[in-house]
Scaffold this motif. Structure first.
Motif, PDB file in Angstrom:
ATOM      1  N   ASP A 295       0.820  -1.219   0.000  1.00 10.29           N
ATOM      2  CA  ASP A 295       0.000   0.000   0.000  1.00 10.29           C
ATOM      3  C   ASP A 295       0.852   1.265   0.000  1.00 10.29           C
ATOM      4  OD1 ASP A 295      -2.407  -1.275  -0.078  1.00 10.29           O
ATOM      5  OD2 ASP A 295      -2.834  -1.094   2.076  1.00 10.29           O
ATOM      6  N   ARG A 296       0.403   2.254  -0.761  1.00 11.57           N
ATOM      7  CA  ARG A 296       1.024   3.586  -0.712  1.00 11.57           C
ATOM      8  C   ARG A 296       0.303   4.376   0.381  1.00 11.57           C
ATOM      9  NH1 ARG A 296      -0.492   5.570  -6.303  1.00 11.57           N
ATOM     10  NH2 ARG A 296      -2.274   4.232  -5.772  1.00 11.57           N
ATOM     11  N   VAL A 297       1.024   4.669   1.460  1.00 10.67           N
ATOM     12  CA  VAL A 297       0.425   5.333   2.616  1.00 10.67           C
ATOM     13  C   VAL A 297       0.495   6.855   2.452  1.00 10.67           C
ATOM     14  CG1 VAL A 297       0.548   5.662   5.115  1.00 10.67           C
ATOM     15  CG2 VAL A 297       1.001   3.405   4.117  1.00 10.67           C
ATOM     16  N   VAL A 298      -0.666   7.490   2.585  1.00  4.94           N
ATOM     17  CA  VAL A 298      -0.765   8.950   2.490  1.00  4.94           C
ATOM     18  C   VAL A 298      -0.998   9.504   3.892  1.00  4.94           C
ATOM     19  CG1 VAL A 298      -2.015  10.883   1.461  1.00  4.94           C
ATOM     20  CG2 VAL A 298      -1.745   8.744   0.178  1.00  4.94           C
ATOM     21  N   TYR A 299      -0.350  10.629   4.190  1.00  3.76           N
ATOM     22  CA  TYR A 299      -0.504  11.244   5.511  1.00  3.76           C
ATOM     23  C   TYR A 299      -0.939  12.699   5.381  1.00  3.76           C
ATOM     24  CZ  TYR A 299       0.578  13.076  10.166  1.00  3.76           C
ATOM     25  OH  TYR A 299       0.492  13.675  11.395  1.00  3.76           O
ATOM     26  N   VAL A 300      -1.923  13.074   6.195  1.00  4.55           N
ATOM     27  CA  VAL A 300      -2.348  14.472   6.310  1.00  4.55           C
ATOM     28  C   VAL A 300      -2.516  14.765   7.793  1.00  4.55           C
ATOM     29  CG1 VAL A 300      -3.536  14.499   4.071  1.00  4.55           C
ATOM     30  CG2 VAL A 300      -4.808  13.904   6.137  1.00  4.55           C
ATOM     31  N   ALA A 301      -2.483  16.028   8.165  1.00  5.30           N
ATOM     32  CA  ALA A 301      -2.648  16.380   9.584  1.00  5.30           C
ATOM     33  C   ALA A 301      -3.355  17.723   9.701  1.00  5.30           C
ATOM     34  CB  ALA A 301      -1.292  16.439  10.279  1.00  5.30           C
ATOM     35  N   GLY A 302      -4.026  17.922  10.839  1.00  7.63           N
ATOM     36  CA  GLY A 302      -4.710  19.190  11.069  1.00  7.63           C
ATOM     37  C   GLY A 302      -5.520  19.153  12.342  1.00  7.63           C
ATOM     38  N   ALA A 303      -6.329  20.206  12.530  1.00  6.60           N
ATOM     39  CA  ALA A 303      -7.186  20.293  13.714  1.00  6.60           C
ATOM     40  C   ALA A 303      -8.477  19.511  13.492  1.00  6.60           C
ATOM     41  CB  ALA A 303      -7.518  21.749  14.013  1.00  6.60           C
ATOM     42  N   TRP A 304      -9.056  19.616  12.299  1.00 10.37           N
ATOM     43  CA  TRP A 304     -10.320  18.955  11.943  1.00 10.37           C
ATOM     44  C   TRP A 304     -11.426  19.351  12.895  1.00 10.37           C
ATOM     45  CZ3 TRP A 304      -8.703  17.500   7.458  1.00 10.37           C
ATOM     46  CH2 TRP A 304      -7.408  16.996   7.293  1.00 10.37           C
ATOM     47  N   ASP A 305     -11.413  20.640  13.286  1.00 11.41           N
ATOM     48  CA  ASP A 305     -12.437  21.144  14.200  1.00 11.41           C
ATOM     49  C   ASP A 305     -13.735  21.387  13.437  1.00 11.41           C
ATOM     50  OD1 ASP A 305     -13.428  21.944  16.630  1.00 11.41           O
ATOM     51  OD2 ASP A 305     -12.630  23.990  16.514  1.00 11.41           O
ATOM     52  N   MET A 306     -14.865  21.088  14.058  1.00  7.68           N
ATOM     53  CA  MET A 306     -16.179  21.239  13.421  1.00  7.68           C
ATOM     54  C   MET A 306     -16.161  20.535  12.067  1.00  7.68           C
ATOM     55  SD  MET A 306     -17.950  22.756  15.639  1.00  7.68           S
ATOM     56  CE  MET A 306     -19.382  22.939  14.612  1.00  7.68           C
ATOM     57  N   PHE A 307     -15.786  19.285  12.058  1.00 13.29           N
ATOM     58  CA  PHE A 307     -15.576  18.495  10.845  1.00 13.29           C
ATOM     59  C   PHE A 307     -16.668  18.781   9.817  1.00 13.29           C
ATOM     60  CE2 PHE A 307     -15.177  14.520   8.390  1.00 13.29           C
ATOM     61  CZ  PHE A 307     -13.801  14.505   8.215  1.00 13.29           C
ATOM     62  N   HIS A 308     -16.269  19.293   8.649  1.00  8.06           N
ATOM     63  CA  HIS A 308     -17.243  19.814   7.699  1.00  8.06           C
ATOM     64  C   HIS A 308     -16.964  19.343   6.268  1.00  8.06           C
ATOM     65  CE1 HIS A 308     -14.063  22.623   6.583  1.00  8.06           C
ATOM     66  NE2 HIS A 308     -14.000  23.054   7.833  1.00  8.06           N
ATOM     67  N   ALA A 309     -17.784  19.833   5.339  1.00 11.36           N
ATOM     68  CA  ALA A 309     -17.712  19.411   3.942  1.00 11.36           C
ATOM     69  C   ALA A 309     -16.359  19.725   3.310  1.00 11.36           C
ATOM     70  CB  ALA A 309     -18.834  20.081   3.139  1.00 11.36           C
ATOM     71  N   GLY A 310     -15.725  20.822   3.728  1.00 10.08           N
ATOM     72  CA  GLY A 310     -14.402  21.172   3.204  1.00 10.08           C
ATOM     73  C   GLY A 310     -13.346  20.150   3.594  1.00 10.08           C
ATOM     74  N   HIS A 311     -13.424  19.681   4.835  1.00 12.51           N
ATOM     75  CA  HIS A 311     -12.509  18.628   5.291  1.00 12.51           C
ATOM     76  C   HIS A 311     -12.692  17.363   4.458  1.00 12.51           C
ATOM     77  CE1 HIS A 311     -12.576  20.685   9.487  1.00 12.51           C
ATOM     78  NE2 HIS A 311     -11.469  21.016   8.851  1.00 12.51           N
ATOM     79  N   ILE A 312     -13.944  17.001   4.240  1.00 14.23           N
ATOM     80  CA  ILE A 312     -14.244  15.767   3.510  1.00 14.23           C
ATOM     81  C   ILE A 312     -13.737  15.852   2.072  1.00 14.23           C
ATOM     82  CG2 ILE A 312     -16.131  14.331   2.616  1.00 14.23           C
ATOM     83  CD1 ILE A 312     -17.643  15.118   5.248  1.00 14.23           C
ATOM     84  N   GLU A 313     -13.935  16.996   1.431  1.00 13.68           N
ATOM     85  CA  GLU A 313     -13.441  17.176   0.062  1.00 13.68           C
ATOM     86  C   GLU A 313     -11.923  17.042   0.014  1.00 13.68           C
ATOM     87  OE1 GLU A 313     -13.281  20.535  -3.535  1.00 13.68           O
ATOM     88  OE2 GLU A 313     -14.199  21.040  -1.601  1.00 13.68           O
ATOM     89  N   PHE A 314     -11.243  17.653   0.984  1.00 16.15           N
ATOM     90  CA  PHE A 314      -9.783  17.576   1.043  1.00 16.15           C
ATOM     91  C   PHE A 314      -9.313  16.141   1.251  1.00 16.15           C
ATOM     92  CE2 PHE A 314      -5.968  17.484   3.798  1.00 16.15           C
ATOM     93  CZ  PHE A 314      -5.051  18.024   2.910  1.00 16.15           C
ATOM     94  N   LEU A 315      -9.950  15.424   2.178  1.00 16.28           N
ATOM     95  CA  LEU A 315      -9.554  14.044   2.477  1.00 16.28           C
ATOM     96  C   LEU A 315      -9.812  13.116   1.288  1.00 16.28           C
ATOM     97  CD1 LEU A 315     -10.809  13.774   6.172  1.00 16.28           C
ATOM     98  CD2 LEU A 315      -8.443  13.982   5.378  1.00 16.28           C
ATOM     99  N   GLU A 316     -10.882  13.369   0.576  1.00 14.97           N
ATOM    100  CA  GLU A 316     -11.161  12.567  -0.618  1.00 14.97           C
ATOM    101  C   GLU A 316     -10.043  12.740  -1.648  1.00 14.97           C
ATOM    102  OE1 GLU A 316     -14.643  11.950  -4.034  1.00 14.97           O
ATOM    103  OE2 GLU A 316     -14.695  13.704  -2.718  1.00 14.97           O
ATOM    104  N   LYS A 317      -9.603  13.983  -1.856  1.00 14.79           N
ATOM    105  CA  LYS A 317      -8.542  14.249  -2.828  1.00 14.79           C
ATOM    106  C   LYS A 317      -7.192  13.719  -2.345  1.00 14.79           C
ATOM    107  CE  LYS A 317     -10.696  18.203  -5.100  1.00 14.79           C
ATOM    108  NZ  LYS A 317     -10.579  19.634  -5.469  1.00 14.79           N
TER     109      LYS A 317
END
Length: 454
Positions: A295-317
Motif C-alpha cells: 500500500d502507498r500510505v498517504v498522511y495528512v494532519a490538522g485540527a479537523w475542528d467542526m468536521f465539515h464538507a471542506g474537510h471531507i473534500e480535502f480528504l477525498e482528494k
C-alpha cells in the motif's frame, strides 16, 4: 454484701453465662447450617455475575466483529455475502454534523445491511424552526462523507406526513425507519406514528454528552473551558476569549460578567461531557484494516475542528494519492496556540471520532506532532504527505523534511470553510441562538432526567 445478695448475684452471673453460651451455640449452629449456605450462595452468585459479565463482553466483541465484516462487505453486495438485505432509513437536519450524528448512523447501520439517510431541505427547516446554520449542500456533502452511510436522499421534508412516509418506504424498499430514543413530536403528534403502526419503527439510544445545542453553547461562550472541564491551567481560562471579543482573556472577574450577560443566554462554562472510552473508539474504527506491505500510505494532519464538507473534500482528494490514508489530529493545546480564541470548539477526542467516521480515512494518528519527522515517515511508511494548496508557493516549516524527500503534494478544495465560519454564523444571530439554546438545553435536561429518574 449479705449472703442472700451474694447468692442472687451468683445466679445472675450464671444466667448471663448460660444466655451467652446459648447465643454462641445458636449462632455457631446457624452459621454452620445456614450462614455457610448463604455464604456459598453469595459466592455462587458472584461467580455467575462474573460469568455473565464475561458473556456480555464476548457478545460485544462479536458484535464489533460483525460490524467490521458488514462494512468490509459493502462493495460485495448482500447476495455475494449470503445475507438477506435489510434496508434502513434515517432522516434529519444534520446541522453542523458531529460525531453524535455519526454514532447514530453507526447504530442505524448495524440494524441492517444498507443505510439510506434523508437530509431535510433548507426550505422546510426554515418554515418549521428557522434557517439552519449550514447550507443544504454542506449538510448533504457531510452526510455523504460518513462511512456508515450507503445512500443519501436530498430534499426530504422536515416533517414527513403519512403520504410521504409511505412513498419513502415503497420507493426505497425500506424495512425499518430508525430514530433516536428521544420523542419526535410536531404539533402534538409523533412524526413516525405511521411507521410505528406498520411495525417498521426502531429506536436507538442517543449519544450522550454531545448535541448541536451543546456545540452552539460553546460558541456562544467563546472560552476554552470545554477543553479542560473548567479546571484552570496555563492553557484554559487565561487564554480564553470573552464573547464577541476575539483575543480578550476571559479572566475569573470577566466570567461573572459573561454569566450575567443576557446576550449569552445564561451560558457559562460550557464543557464537553462526552466520555471517550476505548470501546467507542473501536466501534468508530469498525471496518478498518492494517496497511498492506504494497500500500502507498498517504498522511495528512490538522485540527479537523467542526468536521465539515471542506474537510471531507480535502480528504477525498488526499486519499486519491495512495491506497491508505492516515490522518493526524493535533491536540487542543497546539490548535489553541495556533488559532487562538476558544478554538478548537471540539476537544481532541471528539475530533478524532469525527475523523474516524469519514469514509476516506483508514486510520487516525491521535495527538499528532506539528512536524512531520523522519521517525514518523519511517514508522508509518509514509509515501506521500498532502497539504492544502493556499496559492502560496512557500512550504510550511513543519513539512520541510517531507518536501526535501519529495513526498509533499498540495491540493486545492472548492469549499472555503473553517470553524470560525460557523462561530460567525452563530454570533451574527446571537439573540436567536441564545434563546433557542436555553429552550433546547432545558428539553435535553428534562429528557435525561426522565430517562434516568434523576
Amino acid at each position: 454484701m449479705s449472703v442472700v445478695e451474694k447468692i442472687r448475684w451468683d445466679k445472675v452471673g450464671k444466667n448471663v453465662l448460660i444466655w451467652t453460651s446459648a447465643a454462641a451455640v445458636t449462632y455457631s449452629i446457624y452459621w454452620y447450617y445456614l450462614g455457610r449456605k448463604h455464604s456459598e450462595s453469595r459466592n455462587e452468585l458472584q461467580k455467575k455475575l462474573e460469568q455473565a459479565e464475561k458473556m456480555v463482553q464476548d457478545l460485544e466483541e462479536k458484535l464489533l466483529s460483525l460490524e467490521q465484516l458488514d462494512l468490509q462487505q459493502d462493495g460485495e453486495g448482500s447476495s455475494k455475502s449470503g445475507k438477506k438485505e435489510i434496508r434502513i432509513w434515517m432522516d434529519g437536519v444534520f446541522d453542523m454534523m458531529h460525531y453524535g450524528h455519526v454514532n447514530a448512523f453507526r447504530q442505524g447501520r448495524s440494524l441492517g445491511t444498507h443505510l439510506i439517510v434523508g437530509v431535510n431541505s433548507d426550505e422546510t427547516i426554515t418554515k418549521c424552526k428557522g434557517k439552519p446554520i449550514c447550507s443544504e449542500q454542506e449538510r448533504i456533502d457531510t452526510v455523504r462523507g460518513c462511512k456508515f452511510v450507503d445512500e443519501v436522499v436530498e430534499g426530504v421534508p422536515y416533517v414527513m406526513n403519512d403520504e410521504y412516509l409511505e412513498y419513502v418506504i415503497k420507493k426505497y424498499r425500506i424495512d425499518y425507519i430508525v430514530h433516536g430514543d428521544d420523542p419526535c413530536i410536531v404539533d402534538g403528534k409523533n412524526v413516525y406514528e405511521s411507521a410505528v403502526k406498520l411495525g417498521k419503527y426502531l429506536t436507538i439510544p442517543r449519544t450522550e454528552g454531545i448535541s448541536t445545542t451543546d456545540i452552539v453553547g460553546r460558541m456562544l461562550l467563546m472560552s476554552t473551558f470545554h477543553h479542560h472541564n473548567n479546571t484552570p491551567s496555563q492553557h484554559s481560562s487565561d487564554q480564553g476569549s470573552s464573547p464577541g471579543t476575539p483575543g480578550t482573556p476571559l479572566t475569573l472577574a470577566s466570567r461573572a460578567l459573561v454569566k450575567n450577560d443576557p446576550q449569552n443566554g445564561g451560558v457559562l462554562d460550557r464543557k464537553s461531557n462526552f466520555l471517550t472510552t476505548s470501546r467507542i473508539l473501536r466501534l468508530f474504527h469498525a471496518g478498518a484494516r492494517a496497511p498492506k506491505p504494497t500500500d502507498r500510505v498517504v498522511y495528512v494532519a490538522g485540527a479537523w475542528d467542526m468536521f465539515h464538507a471542506g474537510h471531507i473534500e480535502f480528504l477525498e482528494k488526499a486519499r486519491a494519492f495512495g491506497d491508505y490514508l492516515i490522518v493526524g489530529v493535533h491536540n487542543d493545546t497546539i490548535v489553541n496556540q495556533r488559532q487562538g480564541m476558544n478554538l478548537p470548539i471540539l476537544t481532541l477526542q471528539e475530533r478524532v471520532l469525527s475523523v474516524l467516521g469519514c469514509t476516506y480515512v483508514d486510520d487516525a494518528l491521535i495527538d499528532a506532532s506539528e512536524e512531520v519527522t523522519a521517525d514518523m515517515i519511517a514508522f508509518l511508511r509514509i509515501s506521500t504527505v498532502v497539504i492544502r494548496d493556499t496559492g502560496d508557493n512557500s512550504v510550511p516549516e513543519a513539512y520541510a523534511l517531507a518536501a526535501q524527500q519529495g513526498l509533499l503534494q498540495k491540493v486545492a478544495v472548492s469549499y472555503s470553510l473553517s470553524a470560525l465560519d460557523f462561530v460567525d454564523r452563530i454570533l451574527n444571530q446571537r439573540e436567536r441562538y441564545a434563546d433557542r439554546f436555553q429552550k433546547k438545553m432545558a428539553a435535553e435536561q428534562e429528557f435525561y432526567k426522565n430517562k434516568y429518574n434523576l
